[in-house]
Scaffold this motif. Structure first.
Motif, PDB file in Angstrom:
ATOM      1  N   ARG A  67       0.854  -1.181   0.000  1.00  0.00           N
ATOM      2  CA  ARG A  67       0.000   0.000   0.000  1.00  0.00           C
ATOM      3  C   ARG A  67       0.893   1.236   0.000  1.00  0.00           C
ATOM      4  O   ARG A  67       1.990   1.207   0.563  1.00  0.00           O
ATOM      5  N   ALA A  68       0.410   2.293  -0.602  1.00  0.00           N
ATOM      6  CA  ALA A  68       1.209   3.519  -0.670  1.00  0.00           C
ATOM      7  C   ALA A  68       0.269   4.726  -0.633  1.00  0.00           C
ATOM      8  O   ALA A  68      -0.904   4.635  -0.994  1.00  0.00           O
ATOM      9  N   GLY A  80       0.486   9.413  -0.567  1.00  0.00           N
ATOM     10  CA  GLY A  80       1.347  10.590  -0.666  1.00  0.00           C
ATOM     11  C   GLY A  80       0.553  11.801  -1.126  1.00  0.00           C
ATOM     12  O   GLY A  80      -0.672  11.861  -1.005  1.00  0.00           O
ATOM     13  N   ALA A  93      12.296   2.227   0.224  1.00  0.00           N
ATOM     14  CA  ALA A  93      12.347   3.531   0.892  1.00  0.00           C
ATOM     15  C   ALA A  93      13.443   4.418   0.292  1.00  0.00           C
ATOM     16  O   ALA A  93      13.275   5.636   0.193  1.00  0.00           O
ATOM     17  N   GLN A 100      12.130   5.820  -3.319  1.00  0.00           N
ATOM     18  CA  GLN A 100      10.800   6.402  -3.453  1.00  0.00           C
ATOM     19  C   GLN A 100      10.788   7.595  -4.401  1.00  0.00           C
ATOM     20  O   GLN A 100       9.843   7.788  -5.162  1.00  0.00           O
ATOM     21  N   ILE A 102       5.824  10.372  -2.878  1.00  0.00           N
ATOM     22  CA  ILE A 102       5.412   9.142  -2.193  1.00  0.00           C
ATOM     23  C   ILE A 102       5.837   9.294  -0.737  1.00  0.00           C
ATOM     24  O   ILE A 102       7.032   9.317  -0.419  1.00  0.00           O
ATOM     25  N   GLU A 103       4.872   9.419   0.147  1.00  0.00           N
ATOM     26  CA  GLU A 103       5.193   9.603   1.561  1.00  0.00           C
ATOM     27  C   GLU A 103       5.511   8.277   2.247  1.00  0.00           C
ATOM     28  O   GLU A 103       6.362   8.222   3.135  1.00  0.00           O
ATOM     29  N   ASN A 104       4.821   7.217   1.846  1.00  0.00           N
ATOM     30  CA  ASN A 104       5.040   5.947   2.542  1.00  0.00           C
ATOM     31  C   ASN A 104       4.615   4.792   1.648  1.00  0.00           C
ATOM     32  O   ASN A 104       3.638   4.896   0.910  1.00  0.00           O
ATOM     33  N   ILE A 105       5.379   3.707   1.717  1.00  0.00           N
ATOM     34  CA  ILE A 105       5.013   2.426   1.109  1.00  0.00           C
ATOM     35  C   ILE A 105       4.990   1.406   2.235  1.00  0.00           C
ATOM     36  O   ILE A 105       6.023   1.128   2.849  1.00  0.00           O
ATOM     37  N   SER A 106       3.821   0.884   2.551  1.00  0.00           N
ATOM     38  CA  SER A 106       3.663   0.006   3.713  1.00  0.00           C
ATOM     39  C   SER A 106       3.426  -1.430   3.278  1.00  0.00           C
ATOM     40  O   SER A 106       2.955  -1.706   2.165  1.00  0.00           O
ATOM     41  N   GLU A 116       5.527  -7.402   7.996  1.00  0.00           N
ATOM     42  CA  GLU A 116       6.277  -6.564   8.930  1.00  0.00           C
ATOM     43  C   GLU A 116       6.729  -7.362  10.148  1.00  0.00           C
ATOM     44  O   GLU A 116       7.845  -7.179  10.647  1.00  0.00           O
TER      45      GLU A 116
END
Length: 351
Positions: free
Chosen positions: A124-125, A127, A182, A185, A212-216, A222
């Motif tokens: 998931r991403a 931004g 990360a 990005q 892109i603020e975050n790729i989870s 995790e």
């Protein structure tokens, strides 16, 4: 009153105070504009004249006096001659060309990609991005139409869907391991922005900045990564403890009687406990690693079968000194219960 006000007003301009309006149609009764009126187009604006559904003229930033020589295309459509001063009818749309920032995007459903190390992974991403209008006529004909006030929320969902559609392809084709995403990005974001700009060119919109603020990752992935990291830390725990102990000893030497000296015992105790725990968890020595003393020399190591052969040949007796790891010192073989079965093969002395 609208008609009278339209006859009196001879300035066509737009002062935007909404911060989210992309297109605004200038209100004028019956769309009638006097010849000789002043048109004021500010920076970050474009004025578009539309006559009977057809784009007639476009004006960039500046102040214009609407005469036939300043609206050549509209004059051609109307068939006016130079100097004709009667009012004309046209819709005037102001298009905001400034940068619209802080627009959000995110993957509502996870994107499945193939990772070299973890196999198929759901990502998931989310931004932000910034967009602007670069071609006002295209925007009017393709998106805004005759909307008197076209706002960002009317196009934001369309842009979000386009971004999500491109994001999966960008992540899959990036060829970057999941654990290194990360660090890449920015590159992936630039790739998505370039693809979007090619797709949105026919709409007159440009993605000026894409972040892109975050790729989870899914929670279970995790947790697996956390477990692997923990294993790596535990594997180096003994070295870490040795370093901590060395630092504590150095601090105690530099400051005798201080807090470091008071805590040195605790540090050494922890280190001893760590080493003892490591000893308990380390595997036992291999069975049968025996050494034999003969004529002042140490022979071996031998396993039990080798010792049994020596006992059969007479070179190992109950008085022969032996030793293996874990014993405090050398002992006669006859005093070690573990070797009783080996010595049973020793032949009796000759009569």
């Amino acid at each position: 009153m609208d008609k009278i006000r339209g006859e009196l007003v001879d300035i066509i301009e737009w002062l935007d105070d909404s911060r989210d309006t992309i297109v605004w149609r200038f209100p004028r009764h019956d769309n009638e504009i006097k010849m000789g009126a002043r048109l004021v187009v500010r920076e970050s604006q474009t004025a578009v004249f539309v006559n009977e559904g057809q784009i007639a003229d476009t004006f960039g930033p500046g102040t214009y006096t609407l005469q036939t020589q300043n609206v050549p295309l509209l004059s051609t459509l109307k068939g006016w001659k130079h100097g004709f001063d009667s009012p004309f009818k046209a819709e005037v749309y102001f298009v905001n060309t400034r940068l619209f920032t802080d627009m959000k995007w995110g993957t509502q459903n996870p994107v499945i990609v193939r990772d070299q190390e973890f196999g198929m992974v759901r990502l998931r991403a989310f931004g932000t991005y910034a967009a602007r209008v670069v071609d006002a006529p295209k925007l009017l004909t393709q998106l805004a139409g005759t909307d008197p006030q076209f706002r960002t929320q009317e196009v934001e969902e369309f842009l979000r869907q386009a971004i999500v559609g491109r994001m999966g392809a960008a992540l899959a084709s990036a060829g970057v391991p999941m654990l290194d995403l990360a660090a890449h990005q920015i590159g992936v974001g630039d790739q998505v922005a370039a693809a979007l700009n090619g797709e949105l060119a026919d709409l007159g919109i440009q993605i000026a900045k894409f972040v892109i603020e975050n790729i989870s990752l899914p929670p279970e992935v995790e947790q697996a990564i956390d477990s692997r990291s923990k294993s790596g830390i535990i594997g180096n725990l003994d070295r870490y403890t040795q370093m901590q102990t060395a630092d504590a000893v150095r601090d105690a030497a530099d400051n005798p009687g201080g807090a470091a000296a008071d805590g040195i015992g605790l540090g050494l105790g922890i280190a001893a406990a760590q080493r003892a725990n490591a000893a308990l968890t380390s595997p036992p020595p291999l069975p049968g690693q025996w050494f034999v003393g003969a004529d002042g020399n140490r022979l071996g190591p031998f396993d039990l079968d080798a010792l049994r052969a020596r006992a059969g040949s007479g070179s190992l007796s109950a008085e022969t000194l032996v030793w293996k790891a874990g014993m405090s010192g050398w002992l006669p073989a006859g005093q070690i219960p573990e070797l009783a079965s080996v010595l049973a093969t020793t032949p009796p002395p000759l009569p």
